[in-house]
Design a protein around this motif. Structure first.
Motif, PDB file in Angstrom:
ATOM      1  N   LEU A 184       0.727  -1.349  -0.067  1.00  0.00           N
ATOM      2  CA  LEU A 184      -0.023  -0.151  -0.165  1.00  0.00           C
ATOM      3  C   LEU A 184       0.874   1.270  -0.040  1.00  0.00           C
ATOM      4  N   THR A 187      -0.516   6.946   1.736  1.00  0.00           N
ATOM      5  CA  THR A 187      -1.629   7.911   1.356  1.00  0.00           C
ATOM      6  C   THR A 187      -2.562   8.170   2.441  1.00  0.00           C
ATOM      7  N   ASN A 190      -5.026   5.195   2.453  1.00  0.00           N
ATOM      8  CA  ASN A 190      -4.509   3.885   2.627  1.00  0.00           C
ATOM      9  C   ASN A 190      -4.214   3.627   3.906  1.00  0.00           C
ATOM     10  N   ILE A 193      -7.112   1.443   5.493  1.00  0.00           N
ATOM     11  CA  ILE A 193      -7.067   0.251   5.218  1.00  0.00           C
ATOM     12  C   ILE A 193      -6.076  -0.740   5.774  1.00  0.00           C
ATOM     13  N   ALA A 194      -4.905  -0.230   5.961  1.00  0.00           N
ATOM     14  CA  ALA A 194      -3.511  -0.861   6.523  1.00  0.00           C
ATOM     15  C   ALA A 194      -3.802  -1.389   7.822  1.00  0.00           C
TER      16      ALA A 194
END
Length: 255
Positions: A184, A187, A190, A193-194
């Motif tokens: 990833l 950003t 992201n 999400i991580a």
């Protein structure tokens, strides 16, 4: 040509194309001024904008070529499309290389930055002893301590942008855990999400099974001993306390 552009004049479409091309030129000018200390967010923002412009410029050229008032007297727009494509790939490769360089640098200094952040945090909370920064390599036995410390020092910091949190997160991960989030780009979008990826992997049934397994691994008493009995009781209570953090209260366990 979509209905929204069919009623647009050819001149308006051409003006829009020039505006998009000028925004692309701004990114190209940025590439000529990138310096050693440029922060990753500046590169990341332009990389995202470049992708958006790539689509919009191509759409704009198609809209012009399909317009009823357009007369293909030469290869003007075909040449523009080709030129833009070449410059787009060149610009994207430079931005990706710079992003990779900055991410590599952040991996080596994120722990130091985290220490500085914690140092400031301790100043804010009177002069408390400095907290030792913790890394996580995927060892399930270390997940809870890493998770709780990271949540307190980084994740719940409302004044810290998500993109910077992602820098810190990548910097304190190693091995298997690092491999989960490495694909990833750093950003703002992201980061969550991580973090969700790590929570799904480690804050899961795998951790519950590990704690239940720990209960069965508590050594049995070879002989009567107050000290050994106390150690057994403490080991049992430690595993129960950990499970209490992961599942419903003990009287309702299904595990």
């Amino acid at each position: 040509m979509p209905p929204t552009t069919r009623n647009t004049s050819l001149k308006a479409l051409q003006t829009r194309l020039r505006s998009l091309q000028e925004m692309f030129n701004d990114i190209c000018r940025f590439l000529n001024t990138v310096e050693e200390e440029t922060i990753a967010t500046r590169v990341s923002v332009r990389l995202e904008k470049l992708e958006e412009l790539w689509e919009k410029v191509n759409e704009a050229i198609i809209d012009i070529e399909m317009h009823d008032d357009y007369t293909a007297e030469d290869n003007t727009y075909s040449n523009q499309r080709s030129d833009f494509g070449n410059r787009y790939y060149e610009a994207k490769s430079i931005l990706l290389e710079k992003m990779k360089e900055l991410e590599g640098r952040s991996d080596t200094n994120a722990i130091t930055q985290g220490l500085d952040l914690m140092k400031q945090s301790t100043i804010d909370h009177v002069r408390l002893p400095q907290i030792k920064w913790q890394t996580f390599d995927g060892n399930i036995d270390e997940w809870l301590s890493f998770r709780d410390l990271y949540l307190s020092l980084i994740h719940h910091k409302t004044d810290l942008p998500d993109v910077e949190k992602f820098h810190y997160l990548k910097g304190c991960l190693k091995g298997e855990a690092k491999a989960l989030v490495d694909p990833l780009p750093i950003t703002k979008g992201n980061y969550q999400i991580a973090w969700d990826t790590l929570m799904k992997r480690y804050n899961s049934k795998l951790l519950k099974r590990r704690q239940i397994q720990a209960l069965f691994e508590i050594p049995t008493l070879a002989n009567e001993s107050e000290i050994l009995l106390q150690a057994l009781l403490e080991g049992f209570e430690r595993s129960i306390h950990t499970l209490d953090q992961l599942v419903e209260s003990a009287e309702n366990w299904s595990s």
